[in-house]
Motif scaffolding. Structure first.
Motif, PDB file in Angstrom:
ATOM      1  N   ARG A   1       0.840  -1.201   0.000  1.00  0.00           N
ATOM      2  CA  ARG A   1       0.000   0.000   0.000  1.00  0.00           C
ATOM      3  C   ARG A   1       0.881   1.259   0.000  1.00  0.00           C
ATOM      4  O   ARG A   1       0.655   2.192  -0.760  1.00  0.00           O
ATOM      5  CB  ARG A   1      -0.914   0.027   1.225  1.00  0.00           C
ATOM      6  N   SER A   2       1.876   1.270   0.868  1.00  0.00           N
ATOM      7  CA  SER A   2       2.755   2.441   0.962  1.00  0.00           C
ATOM      8  C   SER A   2       3.616   2.597  -0.282  1.00  0.00           C
ATOM      9  O   SER A   2       3.848   3.721  -0.749  1.00  0.00           O
ATOM     10  CB  SER A   2       3.662   2.306   2.201  1.00  0.00           C
TER      11      SER A   2
ATOM     12  N   ALA B   1       8.521   3.366  10.322  1.00  0.00           N
ATOM     13  CA  ALA B   1       9.199   4.560   9.838  1.00  0.00           C
ATOM     14  C   ALA B   1       9.311   4.552   8.323  1.00  0.00           C
ATOM     15  O   ALA B   1       9.098   5.583   7.665  1.00  0.00           O
ATOM     16  CB  ALA B   1      10.588   4.658  10.471  1.00  0.00           C
ATOM     17  N   ALA B   2       9.645   3.399   7.752  1.00  0.00           N
ATOM     18  CA  ALA B   2       9.773   3.298   6.291  1.00  0.00           C
ATOM     19  C   ALA B   2       8.441   3.566   5.613  1.00  0.00           C
ATOM     20  O   ALA B   2       8.356   4.327   4.631  1.00  0.00           O
ATOM     21  CB  ALA B   2      10.297   1.916   5.906  1.00  0.00           C
ATOM     22  N   ASN B   3       7.380   2.966   6.130  1.00  0.00           N
ATOM     23  CA  ASN B   3       6.058   3.153   5.524  1.00  0.00           C
ATOM     24  C   ASN B   3       5.579   4.588   5.642  1.00  0.00           C
ATOM     25  O   ASN B   3       5.100   5.180   4.667  1.00  0.00           O
ATOM     26  CB  ASN B   3       5.048   2.209   6.174  1.00  0.00           C
TER      27      ASN B   3
ATOM     28  N   GLY C   1      -0.997   9.177   2.412  1.00  0.00           N
ATOM     29  CA  GLY C   1      -1.995   9.086   3.469  1.00  0.00           C
ATOM     30  C   GLY C   1      -2.266   7.716   4.033  1.00  0.00           C
ATOM     31  O   GLY C   1      -2.869   7.605   5.104  1.00  0.00           O
ATOM     32  N   PHE C   2      -1.853   6.639   3.352  1.00  0.00           N
ATOM     33  CA  PHE C   2      -2.023   5.317   3.942  1.00  0.00           C
ATOM     34  C   PHE C   2      -1.143   5.210   5.191  1.00  0.00           C
ATOM     35  O   PHE C   2      -0.026   5.712   5.221  1.00  0.00           O
ATOM     36  CB  PHE C   2      -1.611   4.219   2.967  1.00  0.00           C
ATOM     37  N   SER C   3      -1.647   4.527   6.203  1.00  0.00           N
ATOM     38  CA  SER C   3      -0.885   4.317   7.429  1.00  0.00           C
ATOM     39  C   SER C   3      -0.915   2.840   7.791  1.00  0.00           C
ATOM     40  O   SER C   3      -1.803   2.099   7.349  1.00  0.00           O
ATOM     41  CB  SER C   3      -1.473   5.148   8.576  1.00  0.00           C
ATOM     42  N   VAL C   4       0.041   2.416   8.595  1.00  0.00           N
ATOM     43  CA  VAL C   4       0.042   1.029   9.077  1.00  0.00           C
ATOM     44  C   VAL C   4      -0.739   0.916  10.379  1.00  0.00           C
ATOM     45  O   VAL C   4      -0.797  -0.153  10.974  1.00  0.00           O
ATOM     46  CB  VAL C   4       1.482   0.504   9.257  1.00  0.00           C
TER      47      VAL C   4
END
Length: 468
Positions: free
Chosen positions: A132-133, A206-208, A218-221
Motif C-alpha cells: 500500500r505504501s 518509519a519506512a512506511n 496518506g495510507f498508514s500502518v
C-alpha cells in the motif's frame, strides 16, 4: 478499424508496454519484502511478472508507424492508471477483499489518495502494508517520471511526462530532470525514515510513513493513523515531510544546490505558509486544539491525508475549511494534487485585475504580473478553465453521494478528498459504501491525479467524438 486508428492503437500499446516494464521491474521490491518477512510470495510474484511479460511483448512485437502525439500520450497516461490499479488490486483480492474494494484500494494507492476500504489495517500481512505504501511512493512522483528514469523514450517521453500533469523542467534534458527528481525523492525518503526512527517509530513503521508522508499519500500502518502514536515528535516529522512533498521540486533543487533563500522567494511557498497560518488559527479556535489543527491543515493543503484527529466528528465549519484546503492543494510541480496554489493565485489575481479595470478609465493600461511574471492569456485561460472543470466534476461527484443519502458537507468533503487525492475522510468511505459511491470516488481519484484532460481525451476516443 481504419488504418489511422490501427496506427494510433499500436503506438499507445507500445507506450503502455514501456510503462508496464518499468512497473514490473520496481515491483520486485514488495516481493523481496514478502520474502524477508517469510510471507506468501504469490500475489507479488504475479504483480511483478504480469506487467513485465505483457510490456515486453508489446515493445517486442508492436512496431508503430505513426508519430507519437499529445493525444496518444494523454490516452496512454489515462489507461496507465486504470491498468496499474487492476494490477495493484491483485494482492488485496488474493487476501480476500472483493475486486471492487481491491481496485478502490489500488487506485487510492497509485493516485496517492489514501482513502481506504480496509477497516483494520493492523491485521494485514506486513508485505501487504508495504505494498500500500509503496504504491503511493511510486505514484507520488508519477509513473511516467519513473519510466523516464529507467528507459530512454525520446519525444514520446516528453509527451507522456506532460500528460501526467507535469510541466516543470529542472534540467534542460527531460531524462536528467526525471532522474534528478527521483534522487531528491529517494534522499528525502531515507532522511524521513531516519527521523521517524529517532522519533520513536519501529523501522518498518518509519519506512512506511516516510513513503506516504513525502508522497502526500496518506495510507498508514495504524488504524488511527498517526494519532496511534500520540507523539509530538512523530507529528513534527510528518509535518516536515508533508511540507517537503507539497513544495515544487525545482525549489528543492535550488535549495540543495546552495540557494537557501530561494525557498522564501517562491510565491507558492509564501502563499502556502499564509494559508496554513490562517487556517490553523481558525480551526484551532473553533474546533480542534492548535496541535491537531496544525497537523490537519498541513495534511489537507498538501493533500497528504494523514491524521491525528477523527475528522468525522468535526463540525461542518471546520470540515468546510479543510475541504477548501483540499481543493486548493500544494504547489505545482510537487507530489500534491488538487487545483494547485499557483492556479488559485492566478484566479484571485484575475478577479483583482477585473475589478481594477472596471474602476480605471476605459483605455487605461496596467501590468498584469504575478510573482514577477507577465500573465498572458494562455496562462490565465488554462487556470480558469481547469478550475471550472474541476468544480464541475467535484460537484457532480458530491451530488452523487448526496443521492445515496449523505449530507451535503460530508459529500463535498469526501469527493474533495478523492479528487484532490487526499486520504482524509468524513466517514463516508468504507467497505459498506454503496458500490455506486465507490465507483464515483474511484473516478474522482483517477481524474484528480491526471488533472482531467487525459481522461477527457480518452473519453473522446472511446465514444467516437473524434478520431483518437
Amino acid at each position: 478499424m481504419n488504418s489511422n486508428r490501427h496506427g494510433d492503437l499500436k503506438i499507445i500499446l507500445q507506450s503502455l508496454g514501456m510503462i508496464l516494464i518499468s512497473i514490473g521491474i520496481l515491483t520486485v521490491i514488495p516481493l523481496l519484502v514478502a520474502a524477508f518477512y517469510n510471507e506468501d510470495l504469490t500475489p507479488f510474484f504475479f504483480v511483478s511478472l504480469i506487467p513485465m511479460v505483457v510490456g515486453m511483448l508489446f515493445v517486442r512485437f508492436i512496431h508503430p508507424d505513426t508519430e507519437f502525439q499529445a493525444r496518444h500520450a494523454a490516452i496512454a497516461a489515462a489507461l496507465t492508471y486504470l491498468i496499474i490499479s487492476f494490477l495493484g488490486a491483485i494482492p488485496f483480492t488474493y487476501y480476500g477483499m472483493s475486486f471492487l474494494d481491491s481496485f478502490f484500494e489500488a487506485m487510492s494507492g497509485w493516485t496517492t489518495t489514501g482513502l481506504s476500504m480496509i477497516a483494520d489495517v493492523e491485521v494485514l500481512p506486513r508485505s501487504l502494508l508495504f505494498w500500500r505504501s509503496f504504491m503511493q511512493w511510486l505514484g507520488g512522483v508519477g509513473i511516467i517520471v519513473l519510466l523516464l528514469t529507467i528507459l530512454t523514450t525520446g519525444r514520446a517521453g516528453l509527451r507522456l511526462y506532460q500528460a501526467e500533469a507535469r510541466k516543470e523542467r529542472i534540467k534542460p534534458r527531460l531524462i536528467s530532470t526525471a532522474r534528478l527528481i527521483w534522487w531528491i525523492y529517494i534522499v528525502y525518503t531515507l532522511g524521513g525514515v531516519f527521523l521517524f526512527f529517532i522519533a520513536g517509530m519501529s523501522t518498518f513503521d518509519a519506512a512506511n510513513h516516510s513513503m506516504v508522508a513525502l508522497s502526500t499519500g496518506g495510507f498508514s500502518v495504524k488504524n488511527a493513523s498517526l494519532a496511534a502514536y500520540n507523539s509530538l515528535e512523530i507529528e513534527l516529522v510528518a509535518i516536515f515531510l508533508m511540507l517537503l512533498g507539497g513544495i515544487n521540486f525545482f525549489v528543492h533543487y535550488k535549495m540543495l544546490t546552495g540557494d537557501k533563500g530561494f525557498l522564501l522567494k517562491d510565491l507558492q511557498v509564501k502563499a502556502m505558509v499564509a494559508i496554513l497560518l490562517i487556517s490553523t488559527l481558525i480551526i484551532g479556535l473553533t474546533s480542534l486544539g492548535f496541535r491537531d489543527a496544525l497537523f490537519q491543515t498541513v495534511s489537507a493543503l498538501t493533500n497528504a491525508g494523514l491524521s491525528t484527529a477523527n475528522i468525522a466528528v468535526l463540525n461542518d465549519f471546520s470540515k468546510s475549511i479543510l475541504t477548501l484546503l483540499m481543493i486548493i492543494g500544494g504547489s505545482a510541480g510537487s507530489t500534491s494534487g488538487a487545483i494547485k496554489i499557483i492556479r488559485m493565485l492566478i484566479i484571485v489575481k484575475l478577479i483583482y485585475w477585473w475589478i481594477k479595470q472596471t474602476l480605471l478609465p476605459e483605455h487605461a493600461v496596467f501590468s498584469r504580473r504575478l510573482g514577477g511574471i507577465e500573465m498572458n492569456q494562455e496562462l490565465t485561460h488554462e487556470a480558469t478553465v481547469f478550475a471550472l472543470l474541476y468544480f464541475v466534476i467535484l460537484g457532480a461527484g458530491a451530488l452523487s453521494l448526496m443521492f445515496l443519502g449523505y449530507s451535503g458537507a460530508d459529500s463535498v468533503f469526501e469527493v474533495a478528498a478523492a479528487q484532490g487525492n487526499v486520504g482524509l475522510s468524513a466517514g463516508v468511505t468504507g467497505s459498506d459504501l454503496n458500490p455506486f459511491g465507490k465507483i464515483v470516488l474511484i473516478f474522482n481519484m483517477w481524474v484528480g491525479r491526471l488533472e482531467i484532460i487525459p481522461v477527457l481525451v480518452l473519453g473522446q476516443s472511446l465514444f467516437g467524438l473524434r478520431r483518437v
